[in-house]
Each structure stands twice: as C-alpha cells, then as structure tokens.
Design a protein around this motif. Structure first.
Motif, PDB file in Angstrom:
ATOM      1  N   UNK A  51      -4.221  -1.306  -8.543  1.00 11.97           N
ATOM      2  CA  UNK A  51      -3.650  -0.029  -8.099  1.00 11.97           C
ATOM      3  C   UNK A  51      -4.720   0.789  -7.384  1.00 11.97           C
ATOM      4  N   UNK A  52      -5.918   0.822  -7.977  1.00 15.25           N
ATOM      5  CA  UNK A  52      -6.998   1.612  -7.378  1.00 15.25           C
ATOM      6  C   UNK A  52      -7.359   1.105  -5.989  1.00 15.25           C
TER       7      UNK A  52
ATOM      8  N   UNK B  78       1.730   7.632  -6.214  1.00 16.59           N
ATOM      9  CA  UNK B  78       0.653   8.527  -6.628  1.00 16.59           C
ATOM     10  C   UNK B  78       0.793   9.922  -5.989  1.00 16.59           C
ATOM     11  N   UNK B  79       0.925   9.954  -4.685  1.00 11.88           N
ATOM     12  CA  UNK B  79       0.766  11.220  -3.983  1.00 11.88           C
ATOM     13  C   UNK B  79       2.058  12.034  -3.975  1.00 11.88           C
ATOM     14  N   UNK B  80       3.187  11.375  -3.990  1.00 13.91           N
ATOM     15  CA  UNK B  80       4.441  12.102  -3.873  1.00 13.91           C
ATOM     16  C   UNK B  80       5.197  12.119  -5.194  1.00 13.91           C
ATOM     17  N   UNK B  81       5.198  11.010  -5.927  1.00 11.20           N
ATOM     18  CA  UNK B  81       5.880  10.987  -7.218  1.00 11.20           C
ATOM     19  C   UNK B  81       4.970  11.384  -8.382  1.00 11.20           C
TER      20      UNK B  81
ATOM     21  N   UNK C   4       0.584   4.698 -15.054  1.00  7.60           N
ATOM     22  CA  UNK C   4       2.033   4.631 -14.865  1.00  7.60           C
ATOM     23  C   UNK C   4       2.398   3.810 -13.624  1.00  7.60           C
ATOM     24  N   UNK C   5       1.573   3.935 -12.581  1.00  3.14           N
ATOM     25  CA  UNK C   5       1.825   3.127 -11.385  1.00  3.14           C
ATOM     26  C   UNK C   5       1.692   1.649 -11.737  1.00  3.14           C
ATOM     27  N   UNK C   6       0.629   1.334 -12.490  1.00  2.00           N
ATOM     28  CA  UNK C   6       0.410  -0.053 -12.891  1.00  2.00           C
ATOM     29  C   UNK C   6       1.629  -0.580 -13.645  1.00  2.00           C
ATOM     30  N   UNK C   7       2.167   0.268 -14.486  1.00  2.00           N
ATOM     31  CA  UNK C   7       3.345  -0.084 -15.270  1.00  2.00           C
ATOM     32  C   UNK C   7       4.556  -0.328 -14.353  1.00  2.00           C
TER      33      UNK C   7
ATOM     34  N   UNK D 223       0.825  -1.208   0.000  1.00  4.53           N
ATOM     35  CA  UNK D 223       0.000   0.000   0.000  1.00  4.53           C
ATOM     36  C   UNK D 223       0.862   1.263   0.000  1.00  4.53           C
ATOM     37  N   UNK D 224       1.961   1.177   0.757  1.00  3.79           N
ATOM     38  CA  UNK D 224       2.817   2.356   0.859  1.00  3.79           C
ATOM     39  C   UNK D 224       3.377   2.758  -0.498  1.00  3.79           C
ATOM     40  N   UNK D 225       3.902   1.793  -1.245  1.00  2.00           N
ATOM     41  CA  UNK D 225       4.538   2.178  -2.507  1.00  2.00           C
ATOM     42  C   UNK D 225       3.508   2.779  -3.469  1.00  2.00           C
ATOM     43  N   UNK D 226       2.296   2.201  -3.481  1.00  2.00           N
ATOM     44  CA  UNK D 226       1.262   2.741  -4.354  1.00  2.00           C
ATOM     45  C   UNK D 226       0.948   4.182  -3.964  1.00  2.00           C
TER      46      UNK D 226
END
Lengths: 183, 254
Positions: free
Chosen positions: A160-161, A139-142, A148-151, A132-135
C-alpha cells in the motif's frame, strides 16, 4: 421477548450500519469505473451482496468491508468491458485520458502547484493507472488508514505504501505537466 | 535511510502513519537531503490543495431509493412502541432510578440491548449535523456545557497530545436516559465516548465487543460506566481507552 421477526430487524441494522457510507462507496465506484451509470449499477450490486453476507459479517470496520465488496463488483465489470473492447472505446473522453506524461524526475526545487477546480483534479486522478488510483482514492478521498486500505484491497501495508508513493508521484508529474502545457 | 526508502516513507510521514522513531528517521533524512526535502515539500503542498478541494461524489437520490427498496420491508417499523416495551421490561431499573440513585442493573441481554443502543446512537451521530451540540477543542468549554444538563457531568479530557482530538460534546439518550457523549477524532474517524452514572463504584476492566462493524470498548470506573465506540481498529480503540484512563487517573490525583 423478541416479537419482531428477524428480517426487518436485520434490514434495519444493515441500513444503519451500511447506508451512511453510500457516498463513500459511490465515490470510489466513480473513480474506479469512470462512468456514472456503471458506478450506480456497481454500488447497487455491492449493497445487495453486502446485505446477503451481513449475517456472517463480524467486522472489522464497515467501510473497508464495503470497499472490498465493491472492488470485486468492479473487477467483474472490468472483465465485462475487456470482453467487449468497444465498450471502452465508447467511454467519453477515454482517448484523452490516456496518460501522456512521463514519470519524470522531480525537479530539484518544489514547484508550486496552482489550485485547480475540482473537475480538473478529478480528471487527473481518473487518468492514474490501477492499482495506484484505487490506493490513492482510498487514502486521499475516502480517508482510510494504511491498515484499512490493506484490508480493503487484500495487500500488505508495505505494498500500500509503495503504491501510494507511486500514485502521488504520478499525479504530481501529470499536474505539473499540465500546468507547463497551459502556461 | 536511502533516498529510495525516503521517497516512500515521506508519504507515511505526511499521513501521520509513522511511529515517533520512524518519523524521526525520515525527518533526519529530509533535513540532510535537498532532493528529498523538495519532494516532501511538494507532496505536502499537493496534499493541502487536494484537501481543500471537494473530490467526492454524492450518490444520486435514485440510487439511494433503489437500495432502500431492495431491503426487506419492516412491517412494524422499529418504533417507539417496541423500544418502550423494552423499557417497560426494565421496570426494576426504573424503580431504582426513581429513588434518586440511578442504577444500571444489567443482565446479559440488557447489556446486549444497551450495546446495540450505543452503536445506534453512534450511527445517528454520524449523520450530518448530529455529531456535536457544543463544538470546542477546549475541555474547559466542553465540560461546563454539560453542567445542569446532566446529574453528573462526564469527565472531559483533552487527548490531542496523545493523538485523539477532542472535538466537542453532545447530549444523547441511551436506555431512556439522557447521557453525555464526548466526541473525539482520530484522523477522520469519530470516536463517541458515552458516559453514564451508575451506583456501582467497583472498577470494571475494559472489554471490547464488536457490533455491526463498530468496535465498542466498555468499562466502569468511579461510579461511571463508559462506552467508547468507533470504526477505528480494536487496538487503536484500546489505545484510546488506555490514554483516557491514564489521563483521568492523573487528573484525580493531581
């Protein structure tokens, strides 16, 4: 007439394409590894690998590609830490970063979260469980889009959602709990 | 829509990731459900607080140096010399330019070289403080700014309503010539739209190429060459170009 040899040119193209994202990659590494010097090592390794594979790189976007490489490096680091459990114990503050809250039902009215200093918020984010943290960080910081996250993490957009929803619910619960506590 | 679904979808709504149809569905659910409305409000508030806080880390200089040191050294730095040599090669181009008609006669490898210059210009623009010379979301401020700085001011079209925010303009240099760059943002992603005059008035349909992980969509219209460069996905960039062309056509007719 290409007078210059290939290598310096490749290095230049790599520098221009990848180095602008150094802070982004380092930020993700800090959140994933929760340790400044491990993050530094991981980012250096990430850039070495990226350079090595730069010839075969055909897109899509540079940032998710670098993040995907960084994740692989970090996974190796997790494995190393797991093999030497004491390493985790040695991490400063590991004990009080263990999540202490329950993922409680949100109370009906929206509580107003007070602004906190960056250090306190970083700590709350650090304490989120993976994946959860990396997702959340992507999203929120990067500032990556869902696609793109899914990628970067190699998961479907739907996953991801749901991870993001879970991460934000956990973060808000922890935040609120801490405010109650400090009240 | 059930509450369980809404609890996930409301995040996509917050992040601007939903198309109009799904956004309406989520909004309709929130309007009817007090619990989900409260959750939405709380999450929106948290997102604002997070956005106002610097949660990034800066890479230490020592790390940057270590990475720089690990890259193969350039014996001849990609200097002005080699760049100039490239331009000397294109003397036919310069000769035509001297007649006052700015012509871009492009051979295949010239196109590749220019593409690489366009991508380099995009990268330069991403370094702090290089993105924008004139900062404005108002096309009526950005367009006049170019007047007098270029032979032909680039078309500046506000596409905010179409999801691409105009943020400003900049002078840049491609192929040894000053050209206009109009800067847009999609979420946090920068799109540079480079516009150069050309003697050819034929319509050249848009074509996307990828270089160093950036998408570049290039087309020609009404005596102008366009290059749109960004790290957003190819389909989003194509959408941008579509919206831009449609708006430009509407302007020309209106």
């Amino acid at each position: 007439m290409p007078a210059t040899s290939d290598d310096p040119d490749k290095a230049r193209r790599f520098r221009e394409a990848a180095l602008p994202y150094l802070d982004d990659v380092y930020t993700l590494a800090r959140y994933l590894l929760r340790d400044a010097s491990d993050a530094e090592d991981a980012v250096q390794e990430c850039y070495l690998r990226a350079l090595k594979h730069f010839d075969s790189y055909r897109g899509p976007a540079m940032k998710p590609w670098l993040f995907a490489i960084l994740r692989n490096v970090c996974n190796a680091e997790y494995a190393r830490r797991a093999a030497r459990p004491s390493a985790i114990e040695d991490t400063p503050g590991a004990a009080d970063q263990t999540p202490i809250w329950q993922e409680s039902e949100a109370s009906p009215e929206a509580e107003v979260l007070r602004s906190r200093d960056a250090g306190a918020i970083r700590k709350l984010i650090d304490a989120l469980a993976e994946p959860f943290k990396e997702t959340f960080v992507l999203r929120e910081i990067n500032n990556l889009s869902y696609r793109e996250i899914a990628e970067a993490v190699g998961a479907p957009v739907g996953t991801v959602m749901s991870r993001l929803a879970r991460a934000r619910a956990m973060l808000r619960a922890a935040w609120t709990a801490e405010e109650e506590h400090s009240r | 829509m059930t509450c369980d679904e809404a609890r996930i979808m409301l995040h996509a709504l917050l992040d601007g990731e939903l198309d109009a149809g799904h956004a309406r569905e989520v909004e309709a659910h929130i309007a009817d459900c007090a619990d989900c409305a409260a959750e939405f409000a709380a999450q929106r508030q948290m997102q604002r607080v997070l956005a106002d806080t610097n949660l990034r880390y800066a890479a230490p200089a020592s790390l940057r140096n270590k990475i720089e040191a690990s890259l193969p050294k350039a014996q001849t730095p990609p200097s002005r010399r080699s760049v100039l040599r490239g331009f000397a090669m294109g003397s036919a181009v310069s000769a035509l330019a001297a007649t006052g008609i700015v012509a871009l006669v492009l051979r295949q490898d010239d196109q590749q070289r220019i593409l690489s210059e366009v991508v380099s210009a995009h990268l330069r623009s991403l370094q702090a403080g290089h993105l924008i010379d004139v900062l404005s979301t108002d096309q009526h401020t950005v367009k006049p700014w170019f007047n007098g700085k270029l032979d032909v001011a680039p078309p500046v079209i506000d596409l905010t309503a179409q999801g691409f925010t105009l943020v400003g303009g900049r002078l840049d240099y491609i192929d040894a010539r000053a050209i206009g760059a109009v800067v847009y943002k999609r979420r946090q992603h920068v799109i540079n739209l480079f516009v150069a005059q050309t003697s050819s008035t034929e319509h050249r349909p848009p074509k996307t190429q990828t270089m160093q992980g950036f998408n570049c969509r290039r087309w020609g219209e009404r005596g102008l060459n366009f290059w749109a460069v960004s790290d957003i996905g190819g389909d989003e960039l194509a959408e941008f170009v579509d919206k831009f062309e449609t708006a430009m056509k509407a302007n020309a007719e209106g």
